[in-house]
Enzyme design. Structure first.
Site, PDB file in Angstrom:
ATOM      1  N   GLY A 175     -26.456   4.411  74.907  1.00 14.49           N
ATOM      2  CA  GLY A 175     -25.993   5.489  75.773  1.00 14.49           C
ATOM      3  C   GLY A 175     -25.297   5.071  77.048  1.00 14.49           C
ATOM      4  O   GLY A 175     -24.964   5.928  77.872  1.00 14.49           O
ATOM      5  N   GLU A 224     -29.876  -0.265  72.030  1.00 11.53           N
ATOM      6  CA  GLU A 224     -28.957  -0.004  70.915  1.00 11.53           C
ATOM      7  C   GLU A 224     -27.600   0.453  71.422  1.00 11.53           C
ATOM      8  O   GLU A 224     -27.202   1.602  71.213  1.00 11.53           O
ATOM      9  CB  GLU A 224     -29.515   1.122  70.038  1.00 11.53           C
ATOM     10  CG  GLU A 224     -30.637   0.732  69.147  1.00 11.53           C
ATOM     11  CD  GLU A 224     -31.309   1.933  68.510  1.00 11.53           C
ATOM     12  OE1 GLU A 224     -32.168   1.709  67.666  1.00 11.53           O
ATOM     13  OE2 GLU A 224     -30.978   3.092  68.871  1.00 11.53           O
ATOM     14  N   GLY A 259     -23.724   1.201  71.498  1.00 19.21           N
ATOM     15  CA  GLY A 259     -22.627   1.355  70.543  1.00 19.21           C
ATOM     16  C   GLY A 259     -21.327   1.377  71.330  1.00 19.21           C
ATOM     17  O   GLY A 259     -20.608   0.384  71.451  1.00 19.21           O
ATOM     18  N   ARG A 260     -21.083   2.532  71.963  1.00 18.35           N
ATOM     19  CA  ARG A 260     -19.846   2.753  72.706  1.00 18.35           C
ATOM     20  C   ARG A 260     -19.531   1.629  73.702  1.00 18.35           C
ATOM     21  O   ARG A 260     -18.393   1.170  73.803  1.00 18.35           O
ATOM     22  CB  ARG A 260     -19.983   4.072  73.467  1.00 18.35           C
ATOM     23  CG  ARG A 260     -18.751   4.511  74.200  1.00 18.35           C
ATOM     24  CD  ARG A 260     -19.057   5.654  75.162  1.00 18.35           C
ATOM     25  NE  ARG A 260     -20.020   6.593  74.681  1.00 18.35           N
ATOM     26  CZ  ARG A 260     -19.717   7.752  74.085  1.00 18.35           C
ATOM     27  NH1 ARG A 260     -18.470   8.121  73.931  1.00 18.35           N
ATOM     28  NH2 ARG A 260     -20.682   8.553  73.657  1.00 18.35           N
ATOM     29  N   CYS A 267      -3.027  21.958  62.264  1.00 20.39           N
ATOM     30  CA  CYS A 267      -2.827  23.399  62.432  1.00 20.39           C
ATOM     31  C   CYS A 267      -4.021  24.003  63.124  1.00 20.39           C
ATOM     32  O   CYS A 267      -4.879  24.635  62.490  1.00 20.39           O
ATOM     33  CB  CYS A 267      -2.605  24.045  61.082  1.00 20.39           C
ATOM     34  SG  CYS A 267      -0.984  23.678  60.483  1.00 20.39           S
ATOM     35  N   GLU A 268      -4.107  23.769  64.404  1.00 23.03           N
ATOM     36  CA  GLU A 268      -5.217  24.287  65.185  1.00 23.03           C
ATOM     37  C   GLU A 268      -4.814  24.216  66.650  1.00 23.03           C
ATOM     38  O   GLU A 268      -4.383  23.159  67.128  1.00 23.03           O
ATOM     39  CB  GLU A 268      -6.469  23.440  64.914  1.00 23.03           C
ATOM     40  CG  GLU A 268      -7.657  23.925  65.649  1.00 23.03           C
ATOM     41  CD  GLU A 268      -8.981  23.719  64.904  1.00 23.03           C
ATOM     42  OE1 GLU A 268      -8.968  23.593  63.663  1.00 23.03           O
ATOM     43  OE2 GLU A 268      -9.992  23.692  65.585  1.00 23.03           O
TER      44      GLU A 268
HETATM   45  N1  LLP Z   1     -29.079   4.802  69.174  1.00 27.90           N
HETATM   46  C1  LLP Z   1     -29.207   6.036  68.658  1.00 27.90           C
HETATM   47  C2  LLP Z   1     -30.457   6.424  68.026  1.00 27.90           C
HETATM   48  C3  LLP Z   1     -28.140   6.940  68.747  1.00 27.90           C
HETATM   49  O1  LLP Z   1     -28.289   8.157  68.246  1.00 27.90           O
HETATM   50  C4  LLP Z   1     -26.934   6.546  69.364  1.00 27.90           C
HETATM   51  C5  LLP Z   1     -25.814   7.467  69.459  1.00 27.90           C
HETATM   52  C6  LLP Z   1     -26.838   5.237  69.876  1.00 27.90           C
HETATM   53  C7  LLP Z   1     -27.931   4.405  69.765  1.00 27.90           C
HETATM   54  C8  LLP Z   1     -25.588   4.700  70.518  1.00 27.90           C
HETATM   55  O2  LLP Z   1     -25.190   5.419  71.636  1.00 27.90           O
HETATM   56  P1  LLP Z   1     -23.960   4.853  72.512  1.00 27.90           P
HETATM   57  O3  LLP Z   1     -24.392   3.554  73.115  1.00 27.90           O
HETATM   58  O4  LLP Z   1     -22.810   4.654  71.576  1.00 27.90           O
HETATM   59  O5  LLP Z   1     -23.708   5.925  73.500  1.00 27.90           O
HETATM   60  N2  LLP Z   1     -19.948  11.035  68.790  1.00 27.90           N
HETATM   61  C9  LLP Z   1     -20.372  11.053  70.167  1.00 27.90           C
HETATM   62  C10 LLP Z   1     -21.509  10.139  70.431  1.00 27.90           C
HETATM   63  C11 LLP Z   1     -22.713  10.457  69.592  1.00 27.90           C
HETATM   64  C12 LLP Z   1     -23.766   9.425  69.791  1.00 27.90           C
HETATM   65  C13 LLP Z   1     -24.855   9.607  68.839  1.00 27.90           C
HETATM   66  N3  LLP Z   1     -25.875   8.630  68.950  1.00 27.90           N
HETATM   67  C14 LLP Z   1     -19.187  10.707  71.063  1.00 27.90           C
HETATM   68  O6  LLP Z   1     -18.111  10.478  70.540  1.00 27.90           O
HETATM   69  O7  LLP Z   1     -19.305  10.700  72.285  1.00 27.90           O
END
Ligand code: LLP
Length: 426
Positions: A241, A283, A285-286, A354-355
């Protein structure tokens, strides 16, 4: 490190001219700076350490996953989290060691559990009692499990990507009696090894104190489990997050400072509560991939509406760039051939779907764009390729990885044949 550098007549990603990628692969095109991703991972690995507390980083593969990405994550020595059969099989096909895989999800199918068990994944994170029942009907040898906890912490982020308000679909409430009962059932099961609790409070978070609140509540829960139920929790996974900079308005916190603070805070809180230090995981991701990526589009028509709104149309759409339509996310962009040119006015960048909501950037200051030029949208490395769709039967773009001097295709562009391959003609 900057993912791209800008010159009078082009943009470079490391030593690779982005114009050469456009000539070779066409547009729309996702381009990821592999060097930048490795750099980010190494920064995280070097900072998320503590003299007294063991730590692990799981890459949240939902942000961006391909076979090449899974290989890269493994080469860099991270663990990985997956949430579906598709993600699981991608990392297994890439040769990822199964003991480093953590399997998430709030409604894992019977098949997903079978495959996870067959491959002996490192951890399964149980979301609810129904999943526990499914698991115990299948498990025949020791499987490490964690339980996903919802502490109700309000992280300041978009409603759709915040996961831990009390009515979230994820996990078991930190306050629920059924949560304790679930953990007790796990600890007394012969094949399940309860190793800890997991939590993810949301995504794109800018306030580091949210993570402290999360850690405090979870450590209090661990303390309660110990004193009231004699249950030992050895692992604490705080989720991902960490916010990133999409535009100049975003002000993410310094990850190195944050990691030091949060681990020291966990140490102090454990000392205060008389707890052994748990093994702590995150964890991200982004924060590992978002800024590594750009999407390149060809500029088509421009249009000024009767109300004097100025549009620039590009050859992509919300199908390859979902986040603006879904989360009102903001982005910055520049013209590839003139990144340093003086700004002329503000345009809305619209796609070809188309939106009406098919807007990639609502307010994008640019020099006067010309047909045939290209638009580079920044910070599209996370949740772009992974959220792409075929709306309007638009094709998914290729993904290119750029290393120091070279570029390679890691996902081929979808073709019309690919698109039609699943259709059945009656
Ligand atoms: N761990 C769990 C259990 C999660 O559900 C998520 C993200 C992460 C880790 C990684 O979070 P990050 O570090 O990437 O923020 N599609 C949305 C984001 C949805 C995230 C869902 N879970 C967007 O594009 O902002």
């Amino acid at each position: 490190m900057q993912p791209t550098t800008h010159h009078a007549s082009t943009m470079m990603m490391n030593q690779v001219d982005l114009r050469s990628l456009v000539s070779k692969h066409g547009t729309p095109l996702y381009v990821m700076n592999e060097t930048y991703i490795r750099h980010q991972i190494r920064l995280f690995k070097a900072s998320f350490i503590h003299s007294k507390i063991q730590t692990t980083i799981f890459y949240a593969s939902k942000a961006f996953l391909t076979l090449a990405m899974a290989q890269l994550i493994h080469e860099e020595g991270l663990h990985i989290d997956v949430v579906s059969l598709g993600e699981l099989m991608t990392v297994i096909k890439a040769g990822f060691p199964s003991e480093k895989i953590l399997f998430h999800g709030n409604n894992k199918t019977s098949l997903e559990l079978d495959v996870a068990l067959k491959h002996h994944v490192g951890y399964i994170v149980i979301d609810n009692p129904f999943e526990y029942e499914n698991l115990i009907n299948k498990v025949t040898q020791t499987q490490k499990v964690m339980v996903r906890i919802n502490p109700g912490v309000e992280a300041h982020t978009h409603e759709y990507i915040s996961t831990t308000k009390h009515d979230s679909k994820f996990g078991m409430s930190i306050y629920g009696q059924d949560t304790v009962e679930l953990i007790q059932a796990i600890t007394s099961h012969p094949h399940l090894e309860f190793c800890g609790i997991h939590c993810h409070i949301g995504s794109q978070i800018f306030d580091p104190t949210s993570f402290q609140k999360e850690a405090r509540l979870l450590l209090e829960m661990i303390h309660q489990l110990k004193v009231s139920h004699n249950i030992n929790v050895t692992h604490l996974n705080l989720g991902g997050g960490f916010g990133v900079r999409y535009t100049h308005e975003d002000d993410p916190f310094d990850i190195q400072v944050h990691f030091k603070h949060i681990l020291d805070y966990i140490q102090d809180t454990c000392d205060e509560l008389g707890l052994d230090y748990p093994h702590v995981s995150i964890e991200p991701g982004r924060s590992l991939v978002a800024q590594a990526g750009v999407t390149i589009y060809s500029i088509g028509a421009t249009k000024t509406t009767y109300s004097n709104k100025k549009f620039v149309f590009v050859d992509g759409s919300m199908a390859d760039h979902m986040r603006t339509a879904l989360y009102q996310a903001k982005y910055e962009a520049k013209i590839l051939e003139r990144p340093l040119a003086a700004i002329e006015q503000t345009y809305a960048i619209a796609g070809k779907a188309c939106e009406t909501g098919d807007i990639l950037i609502h307010e994008c200051p640019l020099p006067q764009p010309h047909v045939g030029e290209h638009l580079v949208v920044f910070t599209t490395g996370a949740y772009h390729y992974s959220m792409a769709s075929n709306y309007n039967r638009l094709l998914k773009p290729a993904v290119i990885f750029v290393s120091e001097h070279d570029a390679r295709v890691v996902v081929k562009a979808q073709t019309i044949d690919d698109l039609l391959a699943q259709d059945v003609l009656v």
